[in-house]
Write a protein that holds these residues in place. Structure first.
Motif, PDB file in Angstrom:
ATOM      1  N   HIS A 323      -5.458 -25.623 -14.247  1.00  0.00           N
ATOM      2  CA  HIS A 323      -4.574 -25.830 -15.398  1.00  0.00           C
ATOM      3  C   HIS A 323      -3.156 -25.374 -15.076  1.00  0.00           C
ATOM      4  N   ILE A 326      -1.296 -27.962 -12.823  1.00  0.00           N
ATOM      5  CA  ILE A 326      -0.871 -29.127 -13.597  1.00  0.00           C
ATOM      6  C   ILE A 326       0.364 -28.793 -14.429  1.00  0.00           C
ATOM      7  N   ALA A 327       0.334 -27.623 -15.079  1.00  0.00           N
ATOM      8  CA  ALA A 327       1.478 -27.215 -15.890  1.00  0.00           C
ATOM      9  C   ALA A 327       2.717 -26.996 -15.025  1.00  0.00           C
ATOM     10  N   SER A 330       4.224 -30.372 -14.194  1.00  0.00           N
ATOM     11  CA  SER A 330       4.920 -30.924 -15.355  1.00  0.00           C
ATOM     12  C   SER A 330       6.196 -30.157 -15.649  1.00  0.00           C
ATOM     13  N   LYS A 353       4.553 -30.620 -24.255  1.00  0.00           N
ATOM     14  CA  LYS A 353       3.351 -30.823 -23.442  1.00  0.00           C
ATOM     15  C   LYS A 353       3.209 -29.726 -22.389  1.00  0.00           C
ATOM     16  N   VAL A 354       4.343 -29.393 -21.755  1.00  0.00           N
ATOM     17  CA  VAL A 354       4.308 -28.324 -20.759  1.00  0.00           C
ATOM     18  C   VAL A 354       3.921 -26.994 -21.403  1.00  0.00           C
ATOM     19  N   LYS A 356       2.039 -26.540 -23.985  1.00  0.00           N
ATOM     20  CA  LYS A 356       0.606 -26.585 -24.273  1.00  0.00           C
ATOM     21  C   LYS A 356      -0.209 -26.368 -23.010  1.00  0.00           C
ATOM     22  N   GLN A 357       0.240 -26.961 -21.879  1.00  0.00           N
ATOM     23  CA  GLN A 357      -0.493 -26.794 -20.638  1.00  0.00           C
ATOM     24  C   GLN A 357      -0.428 -25.353 -20.128  1.00  0.00           C
ATOM     25  N   TYR A 358       0.763 -24.752 -20.220  1.00  0.00           N
ATOM     26  CA  TYR A 358       0.888 -23.354 -19.802  1.00  0.00           C
ATOM     27  C   TYR A 358       0.025 -22.434 -20.662  1.00  0.00           C
ATOM     28  N   GLU A 360      -2.649 -23.184 -22.310  1.00  0.00           N
ATOM     29  CA  GLU A 360      -4.061 -23.397 -22.001  1.00  0.00           C
ATOM     30  C   GLU A 360      -4.438 -22.682 -20.707  1.00  0.00           C
ATOM     31  N   ALA A 361      -3.545 -22.752 -19.703  1.00  0.00           N
ATOM     32  CA  ALA A 361      -3.803 -22.025 -18.458  1.00  0.00           C
ATOM     33  C   ALA A 361      -3.832 -20.527 -18.695  1.00  0.00           C
TER      34      ALA A 361
END
Length: 859
Positions: A323, A326-327, A330, A353-354, A356-358, A360-361
């Motif tokens: 995760h 991916i972040a 992005s 979006k970034v 949210k990805q961070y 989540e990680a």
């Protein structure tokens, strides 16, 4: 393709930050109907003002010191912190206070002195109060001078840090918060706004306690109040207030042990900083993710850079790492668009979006890190487990005779200490200890001990093992010896024996379920109620069924004697007088428990049942029904103080009459004066009132009154100890030994009366009453053996632990008992008094068991 400069500290978003951390502030005190009642101005700001409001979740244990550590370091609190909560040592981990001081911030503190102990020499000015004196309102109210001092400090352009106010009526917080809000919003500079953070370290249960994980204890409000915010609604969800969030607000480095997460809190700073704030927040998230990932993969906190060539990462072993990659990719694309000056909707959506990805990680890595942080000292735990299991096995092998009527206890320890096996085991264990301590990567507790202590522990383990082998050999030899009196005995189990065995096994099995542990009081209530019913049956059998058999037997004996007399008249045989005496004995045994004694004995189990039912209504405990109203809450309310005073006075009188019957004259006088001092102490602290008191009376800590009682407690215990020593050293007098034990027991009863809250004094009265009734009308007439009486004492002791209002959660521990008669915290007395007040029920029943068995030497 670009690397962000995430090591740079972002610029602050606010000029000054004031943190008001209110002890045990539950979420509904601000957001619910209680908020409008206790904190109306705060509720008004939440509903109409410029604020962000959240419902935060505190991880258990919900106790002050562990929660402060979690808030200031971002680390995971441990239950071991509960032990040192009363006298907190200095916090040596990297924390927000240290970072603020290193950044040149001036920090001012007012409130709970736990913060002063955790962060010594960190505050340029502080005023700490001891919050454990929960009845000392005079000292606590001094904390509200923060409103005056806070105004001066705000004008001095310093950063005011104002942790816990006082855990008393929330109504008193209303003017303080209102004044601080006025200062924050109206007296701010034009360049940067000010920020007021209102939060709680934890919540509280419906009964007003905390320490567990119930919904009321873990949910606490989190308010951000500033003129920079627009009107916002309450965010329902679970958010974590951590030290990293505060560093973002004031622009300083974050502590290195950050383990929490703050998901939607990005909205707070997005409202202030715009797209530039998003970039800074992305940089900060990347930094946090790198730190968490490094700690998870390496288990170290010294380095801030990620070793990307780790094979664990290359193989995609951890989903949090995937995760994060991916972040990060992005994030690089977002930076390219940002540097190109793209301000379109695409940039905003990609930024979200970034984020949210961070997040989540971070969430995944935080969960993995939490599991890794909870490391245990396996070597020390194994040593402790071996000792405990050896002691248990040795007791099981050495107490067969203790379960008989003779109640003998023998542990074969002296022969093994002089055996070759003992020395060989000591050498072997010492060698193992050297190997483990020299090869272990991390330092364990047992290895950090001195070698003399470690060798002593190894000798203890060896001695216990040799004792176990000796006990097994002795039991094996005894089993091969022929019986001296090979008489076939038909031993039948009574209902009491079946109940004791089934109840013991059932209770042990119930501990395998967490719900039974949470509601363990129900198990003990059921067992003692069933025991009372079985005792009633046993009394009826001894009083009626055995009486008929004895009458029939005495009639047959009388007929035999009559026929014998007729024969003797014919043969001129002289019948000795022993015949008539035996007949008298048979007749007297058949008339056992006649008259009033018999009916009182039959009524005793039912009286005990009534007492236990009344005690169950006094204090609700457990988890599921702890919030339900009980008689104790009704008594402790302010409008029922006269009723509580009357009940306390009657209870103290009954305690005197139940205890003084076997004491000496001097002890009786000391007991009477001590109980009078107990009532005076409770009147001094404001719990009860004297009959001649009409108006209000200034309350105090009651130090003089409590120490007055301590003098008589020590005098009674000293008198009893002196009699015990005389019976053991000068003359083997069993009556003097029994009197000495009873006087020690009386002194402990007086101590319990001092430490118990007034509404719990009936628990002590019923404890003494049940002991007296069972001794006189059940145990002695039915002549139970030592094992049966011991287990009955244990059952009632456990039941009275819960009758006090205790539970298996730390939230029900009455910490204020450790400060009775003390002006400040003193570790050893505070620990002893708190432990005694908590376990007074089981302890008093254990001492009564000794008193009863010592008085039954004739058996």
């Amino acid at each position: 393709g670009m690397v962000s400069n995430w090591t740079k500290i972002p610029a602050p978003l606010f000029s000054k930050v004031v943190i008001v951390l209110i002890d045990a502030l539950r979420d509904d005190f601000v957001f619910g109907s209680k908020g409008k009642q206790f904190m109306p101005y705060t509720t008004q700001v939440v509903e109409k003002g410029t604020s962000y409001s959240f419902i935060a979740e505190a991880k258990p244990p919900t106790v002050t010191m562990p929660r402060i550590k979690a808030l200031m370091t971002g680390s995971i609190p441990g239950f071991i912190d509960v032990v040192v909560n009363l006298n907190s040592p200095a916090l040596l981990d990297d924390n927000l206070i240290w970072q603020a001081k290193a950044a040149g911030k001036r920090i001012i503190f007012y409130g709970d002195d736990t913060w002063v102990k955790l962060f010594p020499k960190h505050f340029v000015e502080y005023d700490g109060t001891t919050s454990f004196f929960v009845s000392d309102f005079t000292e606590q109210v001094r904390s509200f001078c923060v409103c005056t001092v806070g105004k001066i400090e705000l004008k001095k352009q310093v950063w005011v840090f104002c942790p816990p106010l006082i855990p008393i009526t929330k109504r008193r917080l209303f003017p303080v918060l209102q004044y601080l809000m006025y200062l924050i919003i109206c007296e701010e500079e034009a360049s940067l706004p000010n920020l007021l953070v209102v939060c709680g370290d934890h919540g509280m249960s419906e009964t007003g306690s905390h320490g567990g994980s119930s919904e009321g204890e873990v949910h606490t409000p989190l308010l951000f109040i500033s003129s920079a915010f627009e009107k916002r609604s309450v965010h329902t969800g679970q958010y974590y207030l951590t030290s990293s969030l505060m560093t973002w607000a004031v622009g300083q480095s974050a502590p290195s042990a950050r383990g929490g997460r703050s998901t939607k809190l990005i909205e707070v700073f997005d409202a202030v900083g715009g797209s530039a704030a998003i970039q800074r927040y992305l940089d900060r998230l990347e930094k946090w993710a790198n730190r968490n990932l490094l700690r998870f993969s390496k288990g170290k906190c010294q380095t801030l850079h990620l070793e990307r060539n780790n094979p664990v990462h290359r193989n995609g072993f951890d989903p949090g790492y995937e995760h994060f990659k991916i972040a990060e990719k992005s994030h690089g694309n977002w930076i390219k668009l940002y540097l190109e000056g793209n301000n379109s909707e695409i940039l905003l959506n990609l930024g979200k979006k970034v984020l949210k990805q961070y997040l989540e990680a971070l969430k995944t890595l935080s969960s993995s890190l939490s599991k890794q942080v909870a490391q245990y000292d396996m070597y020390s735990m194994m040593v402790g487990t071996v000792i405990i299991m050896e002691v248990l096995l040795l007791l099981l092998l050495s107490v067969p005779k203790a379960l008989s009527k003779r109640a003998e206890f023998e542990v074969p320890l002296s022969p093994p200490l002089f055996s070759l096996l003992f020395y060989l085991m000591c050498l072997m264990l010492c060698a193992v200890h050297v190997i483990v301590c020299t090869s272990a990567e991390s330092l364990c507790y047992f290895c950090s001990m001195s070698w003399l202590t470690a060798v002593g522990v190894m000798m203890l383990i060896s001695a216990l093992m040799c004792g176990i082998l000796s006990a097994i050999a002795k039991n094996f030899e005894n089993s091969r010896l022929p019986l001296k009196n090979p008489v076939v005995s038909s031993s039948s189990w009574s209902e009491i024996d079946v109940l004791i065995l089934a109840g013991t096994i059932g209770h042990v099995l119930s501990l395998g379920a967490s719900s039974f542990i949470e509601e363990e009081h129900q198990t003990w209530y059921f067992l003692i109620n069933t025991l009372c019913l079985v005792l009633c049956q046993e009394l009826c059998r001894n009083n009626f069924l055995l009486k008929e058999c004895d009458l029939q037997h005495s009639t047959n004996v009388k007929q035999n004697f009559d026929s014998l007399e007729e024969t003797s008249e014919c043969k001129n045989i002289d019948i000795p007088a022993a015949g008539s005496s035996k007949l008298d004995k048979a007749t007297s045994s058949s008339e056992f428990m006649e008259g009033s004694y018999k009916w009182i004995s039959l009524a005793t189990p039912w009286v005990i049942l009534i007492c236990c039912r009344l005690l169950r209504s006094l204090n609700q405990t457990g988890v599921q029904w702890a919030h339900r109203p009980d008689f104790g809450h009704w008594l402790t309310s302010s409008e029922h103080k006269p009723e509580l005073s009357f009940l306390a006075a009657v209870s103290l009188l009954m305690i005197f009459f139940l205890v003084q019957r076997r004491c000496s004259l001097v002890s009786k006088i000391a007991m009477a004066l001590g109980l009078l001092g107990v009532y005076s102490y409770r009147a001094a602290v404001g719990n009860v009132i004297f009959p001649w008191q009409h108006g209000g009376k200034d309350i105090s800590k009651g130090i003089t009154e409590a120490r007055f009682v301590y003098v008589f407690i020590l005098g009674i215990v000293f008198t009893g100890t002196k009699d015990l020593l005389k019976s053991q050293v000068i003359s083997a007098d069993s009556s003097m030994k029994s009197t000495g034990l009873w006087e020690v027991y009386s002194g402990l009863v007086l101590l319990a009366a001092l430490l118990f809250r007034p509404h719990n004094l009936p628990v002590l009265v019923f404890c003494l009453l049940i002991q007296t009734m069972m001794t006189k009308y059940i145990w002695r007439p039915l002549k139970f053996d030592a094992a049966q009486i011991t287990i009955m004492h244990y059952w009632f002791g456990q039941a009275f632990f819960y009758f006090q209002g205790n539970s298996n959660g730390i939230a029900t521990v009455d910490v204020s008992a450790g400060f009775v008669g003390l002006e400040s915290y003193v570790e050893i007395p505070a620990i002893f008094l708190t432990a005694f007040a908590t376990y007074a029920g089981p302890f008093l029943w254990a001492i009564h068991l000794l008193c009863y068995l010592s008085s039954e030497v004739s058996r």
